[in-house]
Design an enzyme around this catalytic site. Structure first.
Site, PDB file in Angstrom:
ATOM      1  N   GLY A   1       0.779  -1.233   0.000  1.00 56.20           N
ATOM      2  CA  GLY A   1       0.000   0.000   0.000  1.00 56.20           C
ATOM      3  C   GLY A   1       0.809   1.279   0.000  1.00 56.20           C
TER       4      GLY A   1
ATOM      5  CG  HIS B   1     -41.486   6.451 -11.570  1.00 60.70           C
ATOM      6  ND1 HIS B   1     -40.715   7.568 -11.757  1.00 60.70           N
ATOM      7  CD2 HIS B   1     -42.696   6.876 -11.116  1.00 60.70           C
ATOM      8  CE1 HIS B   1     -41.420   8.633 -11.435  1.00 60.70           C
ATOM      9  NE2 HIS B   1     -42.625   8.253 -11.040  1.00 60.70           N
TER      10      HIS B   1
END
Ligand code: NAI
Length: 461
Positions: free
Chosen positions: A144, A443
């Site tokens: 990292g 919707h």
């Protein structure tokens, strides 16, 4: 005889996902990390704790400032910072336990300690951890990155803090200066400003979130200014004088002038650097001039059997990019044929509104001379955004004028973080704007805004 088929050094999102994928392919795997909680920067001092604090601080300011207009009347809204910090720490612990559970499930050996590579010969690789030597056929370096600072500025995690310190402040600083308007600077500014800090962000570029599409950067700047965060753009922090308060010396490249801002804390958020210290690889494994380990397209270093992935090889410093590479390298080692599509890695900044981006920005298309159309949907025209009182922002879709293929999507809005993943699926399958136009969306939902932006692009001449 080797002890393992694969030793992964680094238990962050890249490393632990690599270990799990390799174990699923039948390899005997160990994963070494110097921290007892596996999960890396992302889990311990990055994505997870920052999003926990963003969530808590948002809930506080939302309850205090916005709920009344929905008919919810709450008096005396307050917060307890210690409890907020405990809430965050508990989530980190729980998710860390989750990784341990997965390691047990897939019979991965978890080794706690600093891993150092002590033998580099093919078929005879060794990793030493706290004096114990382990023989292995393959090594993946997934160590990292670390916080970067600026010349002459010493991050003491007391007054001058990094993102790590900014996640554990036990008092809300009265005045916080943030150096850098990237993801860390903007997310931490949001947290502490919501909790009452006077926040000033100093940014070298003339825009915030500089990697994002310019229109997104401009809209986010205006939203965050309305929330009370101050910005000094085209401005460079030169030095910090430590006295009773902190005097932050800022040079404006626009006006060629020096000014001073007083602060109680300064957060340095100017990027991250690869973490290879203590690995014992300095004269053995090739790095570029910024210290990133160099790999080929199979994540192989110059030493046979030693691979590297994630932040330590450069590119976008994102947990999910490291995860993709972790799985891909496990597939390489197991003889599969992996593929990471670097063109469609989403990026998100979890402010409110959040911003998210995938594919090409408008500036990139212009510079490349590509012909494109823009499709847009304002959240003010989206039913779900309206009813949840989160109608700030828009979806912007960039589409190839010749083929109608989606080339990039840029979103600012409350749901930008989750919505970007539908666009990732669409782009992974090479969708055209018309394809999305012809897919029924439920919707009233936020995803309709992506569809409406695609419809807008499709019908544009
Ligand atoms: P960054 O590289 O994204 O932003 C740093 C900013 O500091 C730049 O805009 C730069 O112009 C500015 N800067 C540098 N020196 C300066 C100076 N002397 N004065 C004023 N401004 C200066 O770095 P950041 O925000 O620290 O993040 C580190 C990495 O972590 C990035 O790769 C980021 O993408 C990643 N990250 C991602 C998150 C997410 O996906 N939501 C969250 C947090 C971090």
């Amino acid at each position: 005889m080797t002890d393992y088929d694969l030793i992964v050094i680094g238990g962050g999102p890249g490393g632990y996902k690599c270990a799990i994928a390799a174990a699923k392919f039948g390899l005997k795997v160990a994963c070494v990390d110097k921290n007892d909680i596996f999960g890396g920067t992302c889990l311990r001092v990055g994505c997870i704790p920052s999003k926990a604090l963003l969530h808590s601080s948002y809930q506080y300011s939302h309850t205090k400032n916005d709920l009344s207009k929905l008919g919810i009347k709450i008096k005396g809204v307050n917060f307890d910072l210690n409890e907020m910090l405990s809430y965050k720490d508990a989530r980190v612990q729980e998710l860390g336990k989750g990784i341990e559970y997965l390691f047990n499930l897939y019979k991965i050996t978890k080794i706690n300690g600093l891993g150092k590579i002590t033998a580099f010969d093919q078929g005879n690789l060794e990793v030493s951890v706290e004096g114990k030597v382990l023989k292995t056929k393959n090594i993946v370096i997934a160590t990292g990155s670390d916080v970067s600072s600026l010349p002459g500025i010493n991050i003491d995690e007391e007054n001058i803090i990094s993102s790590t310190g900014a996640l554990s402040l036990t008092e809300v600083p009265k005045r916080l200066v943030v150096i850098g308007a990237g993801a860390i600077g903007l997310e931490m500014s949001s947290v502490w400003s919501r909790l009452g800090s006077e926040v000033t962000v100093v940014e070298f570029f003339d825009r915030i979130a500089a990697a994002m599409d310019n229109e997104l950067s401009k809209s986010l700047l205006s939203s965050l200014q309305k929330q009370g965060i101050k910005f000094l753009l085209s401005s460079k922090v030169e030095e910090i004088e430590q006295g009773k308060t902190l005097n932050v010396k800022v040079f404006s490249t626009k006006d060629n002038q020096m000014s001073t801002i007083e602060a109680d804390k300064v957060l340095v958020a100017v990027g991250r650097k690869p973490c290879t210290e203590g690995l014992g690889i300095d004269d053995k494994i090739g790095k570029d001039n910024r210290g990133f380990i160099q790999v080929n397209n199979k994540y192989e270093t110059n030493v046979k059997g030693i691979f590297a992935i994630g932040d330590v090889i450069g590119g976008a410093m994102l947990a999910h990019k490291a995860e993709e590479e972790g799985v891909a390298v496990a597939e390489v080692i197991s003889g599969q044929l992996p593929h990471v599509d670097y063109e469609i890695i989403p990026s998100v900044i979890y402010t409110h509104p959040a911003v998210s981006s995938i594919g090409r920005t408008e500036e990139e298309l212009k510079n490349a001379g590509r012909k494109y159309k823009i499709g847009k949907c304002q959240f003010a025209a989206n039913g779900r955004a309206k009813i949840t009182d989160d109608a700030e922002g828009f979806v912007k879709v960039l589409v190839c004028s010749e083929t109608d293929t989606i080339l990039g999507v840029h979103i600012i809005g409350a749901y930008a973080d989750t919505l970007i993943n539908e666009t990732a699926v669409a782009m992974a399958y090479g969708a055209a704007a018309e394809d999305i136009y012809r897919i029924c969306h439920s919707h009233p939902d936020i995803n309709e805004a992506f569809r409406d932006a695609c419809i807008d692009a499709f019908f544009k001449k």
